[in-house]
Design a protein around this motif. Structure first.
Motif, short mmCIF file in Angstrom:
data_model
loop_
_atom_site.label_atom_id
_atom_site.label_comp_id
_atom_site.label_asym_id
_atom_site.label_seq_id
_atom_site.Cartn_x
_atom_site.Cartn_y
_atom_site.Cartn_z
N ASN A 1 -5.06 -6.80 5.85
CA ASN A 1 -4.79 -7.48 4.37
C ASN A 1 -3.23 -8.03 4.37
O ASN A 1 -3.30 -8.50 3.23
CB ASN A 1 -5.00 -6.60 3.31
N ASN A 2 -2.49 -7.59 5.20
CA ASN A 2 -1.19 -8.13 5.47
C ASN A 2 -0.36 -7.42 4.22
O ASN A 2 0.38 -8.15 3.50
CB ASN A 2 -1.24 -9.81 5.23
N PHE A 3 -0.80 -6.35 4.00
CA PHE A 3 0.31 -5.41 2.93
C PHE A 3 1.45 -4.86 3.63
O PHE A 3 1.35 -4.44 4.77
CB PHE A 3 -0.54 -4.19 2.39
N SER A 4 2.56 -4.50 2.59
CA SER A 4 3.61 -4.01 3.21
C SER A 4 3.17 -2.27 3.14
O SER A 4 2.49 -1.97 2.32
CB SER A 4 4.63 -4.42 2.17
N SER A 5 3.76 -1.43 4.03
CA SER A 5 3.21 -0.19 4.01
C SER A 5 4.38 0.81 3.70
O SER A 5 5.39 0.92 4.15
CB SER A 5 2.91 0.10 5.76
N HIS A 6 3.90 1.81 2.76
CA HIS A 6 4.71 2.76 2.36
C HIS A 6 4.32 4.30 2.06
O HIS A 6 2.85 4.33 1.75
CB HIS A 6 5.41 2.23 0.79
N PHE A 7 4.89 5.23 2.52
CA PHE A 7 4.56 6.61 2.07
C PHE A 7 5.80 7.23 1.27
O PHE A 7 6.94 7.33 1.73
CB PHE A 7 4.55 7.28 3.45
N VAL A 8 5.33 7.84 0.45
CA VAL A 8 6.37 8.44 -0.86
C VAL A 8 5.88 9.83 -1.17
O VAL A 8 4.50 10.15 -1.16
CB VAL A 8 6.66 7.44 -2.13
N LEU B 1 1.00 -1.30 -0.04
CA LEU B 1 0.03 -0.17 -0.19
C LEU B 1 1.02 1.35 0.19
O LEU B 1 1.65 1.38 0.78
CB LEU B 1 -0.89 0.00 1.46
N VAL B 2 0.85 1.95 -1.15
CA VAL B 2 1.60 3.08 -1.25
C VAL B 2 0.72 4.54 -1.13
O VAL B 2 -0.02 4.86 -1.92
CB VAL B 2 2.39 3.00 -2.40
N GLY B 3 1.19 5.38 -0.16
CA GLY B 3 0.34 6.69 0.07
C GLY B 3 1.37 7.68 -0.65
O GLY B 3 2.58 7.85 -0.30
N SER C 1 11.50 8.73 -0.38
CA SER C 1 11.33 7.28 -0.04
C SER C 1 10.99 6.26 -1.29
O SER C 1 10.47 5.50 -0.96
CB SER C 1 10.31 7.11 0.86
N VAL C 2 11.00 7.01 -2.36
CA VAL C 2 10.91 6.39 -3.67
C VAL C 2 11.91 5.10 -3.79
O VAL C 2 11.26 3.93 -4.04
CB VAL C 2 10.62 7.14 -4.88
N PHE C 3 12.97 5.10 -3.77
CA PHE C 3 13.77 4.02 -4.12
C PHE C 3 13.68 3.09 -2.95
O PHE C 3 13.66 1.83 -3.26
CB PHE C 3 15.27 4.63 -4.27
N LEU C 4 13.54 3.47 -1.73
CA LEU C 4 13.44 2.71 -0.50
C LEU C 4 12.10 1.83 -0.86
O LEU C 4 12.32 0.70 -0.48
CB LEU C 4 13.26 3.72 0.63
N CYS C 5 11.03 2.39 -1.37
CA CYS C 5 9.91 1.79 -1.37
C CYS C 5 10.25 0.47 -2.27
O CYS C 5 9.73 -0.69 -2.17
CB CYS C 5 8.83 2.49 -1.91
N GLN D 1 12.89 -0.71 -3.27
CA GLN D 1 14.09 -1.76 -2.79
C GLN D 1 13.42 -2.53 -1.67
O GLN D 1 13.75 -3.81 -1.79
CB GLN D 1 15.02 -0.81 -2.16
N ARG D 2 12.48 -2.09 -0.79
CA ARG D 2 12.06 -3.01 0.10
C ARG D 2 11.04 -3.96 -0.53
O ARG D 2 10.87 -5.30 0.14
CB ARG D 2 11.07 -2.00 1.05
N ILE D 3 10.06 -3.51 -1.49
CA ILE D 3 9.23 -4.46 -2.13
C ILE D 3 10.25 -5.75 -2.72
O ILE D 3 9.82 -6.85 -2.43
CB ILE D 3 8.25 -3.84 -3.21
N ALA D 4 11.06 -5.28 -3.44
CA ALA D 4 11.96 -6.24 -4.01
C ALA D 4 12.39 -7.34 -3.31
O ALA D 4 12.45 -8.63 -3.45
CB ALA D 4 12.95 -5.71 -5.17
N ALA D 5 13.22 -6.77 -2.06
CA ALA D 5 13.73 -7.72 -0.82
C ALA D 5 12.87 -8.45 -0.49
O ALA D 5 13.11 -9.55 -0.06
CB ALA D 5 14.34 -6.64 0.01
#
Ligand SMILES: Nc1nc2c(ncn2[C@@H]2O[C@H](COP(=O)(O)OP(=O)(O)OP(=O)(O)O)[C@@H](O)[C@H]2O)c(=O)[nH]1
Length: 218
Positions: free
Chosen positions: A152-159, A127-129, A166-170, A172-176
């Protein structure tokens, strides 16, 4: 095995599909990540656009991310199922200043569930805000975001696609997460440090590259 064979492990490829309402900032997010650019002008995505970016994860793992930027108008259309099919990651993107774009993610997620319910491999859903540079105009409470993630067990991101925050981090975290790689705090901070250094250099350049204004005395 020769040296070159030992060194060159083939890239991993991941298909990431970016979904959400029109104007949530999906294209901007994909372009900021893949091309490090941002355009203020809104240009609606018709159907689908693709972006490719290679990143390196801890352990020297080369990963090519295929980012499928799906137009916000495709919901209810025939092609959406085909775009989602085979994705390892789904980014549900909303605009933090636009409640409706958050509420409508329920519909987007329902399509994802329908497409993936019979497949063996379930995609990671994030989920990306977006638009956190407009924090003062936020209408979607952080609580609501967190609750949706927990339920829903989503991974959480704000960008912010605009500033790049936080775009690259988002990504990077998803791929990892998809590849089961744990990023430590230092590795996560590293991508933030690179971003802040970039912003600092850009500001420095803008301030000192300004030509002095010529005041012509009459
Ligand atoms: N302030 C701010 N504006 C943003 C941000 N991201 C995108 N925008 C702006 O929001 C508008 C829509 O962005 P797009 O990336 O085209 O939105 P989209 O989700 O791809 O839209 P569709 O193609 O219709 O699906 C554009 O005017 C962008 O400049 C952000 O992080 N901050």
């Amino acid at each position: 095995m020769s040296d070159s064979e030992e060194e060159e492990s083939p890239d991993r490829q991941l298909k990431l599909v970016v979904l959400g309402d029109g104007t949530a900032g999906k294209t901007s997010l994909a372009m900021r990540f893949a091309q490090e650019t941002f355009g203020k002008q809104y240009k609606q995505t018709i159907g689908l656009d693709f972006y490719l970016k290679r990143i390196i994860l801890p352990g020297n793992l080369n990963v090519t991310l295929q980012v499928w930027d799906v137009g916000g108008q495709t919901i209810g259309g025939k092609m959406l199922d085909k775009y989602i099919y085979g994705a390892q990651g789904i980014l549900l993107v909303y605009d933090i200043t636009n409640c409706q774009s958050f509420e409508n993610l329920e519909d987007w997620y329902n399509v994802v569930k329908k497409v993936t319910e019979e497949s063996e491999m379930q995609p990671l859903v994030a989920l990306v805000g977006n638009k956190i540079d407009l924090e003062h105009m936020r209408t979607v409470k952080v609580d609501k975001h967190q609750r949706f993630c927990q339920e829903n067990n989503f991974s959480s991101h704000f960008v912010s696609a605009k500033t790049g925050d936080s775009v690259f981090l988002c990504f990077q975290r998803i791929a990892a997460e998809i590849l089961g790689i744990k990023l430590n705090k230092a590795e996560m901070e590293q991508s933030q440090v690179i971003f802040h250094k970039y912003v600092f250099c850009l500001k420095f350049y803008l301030v000192f590259s300004k030509k002095p204004t010529n005041h012509v005395a009459n």
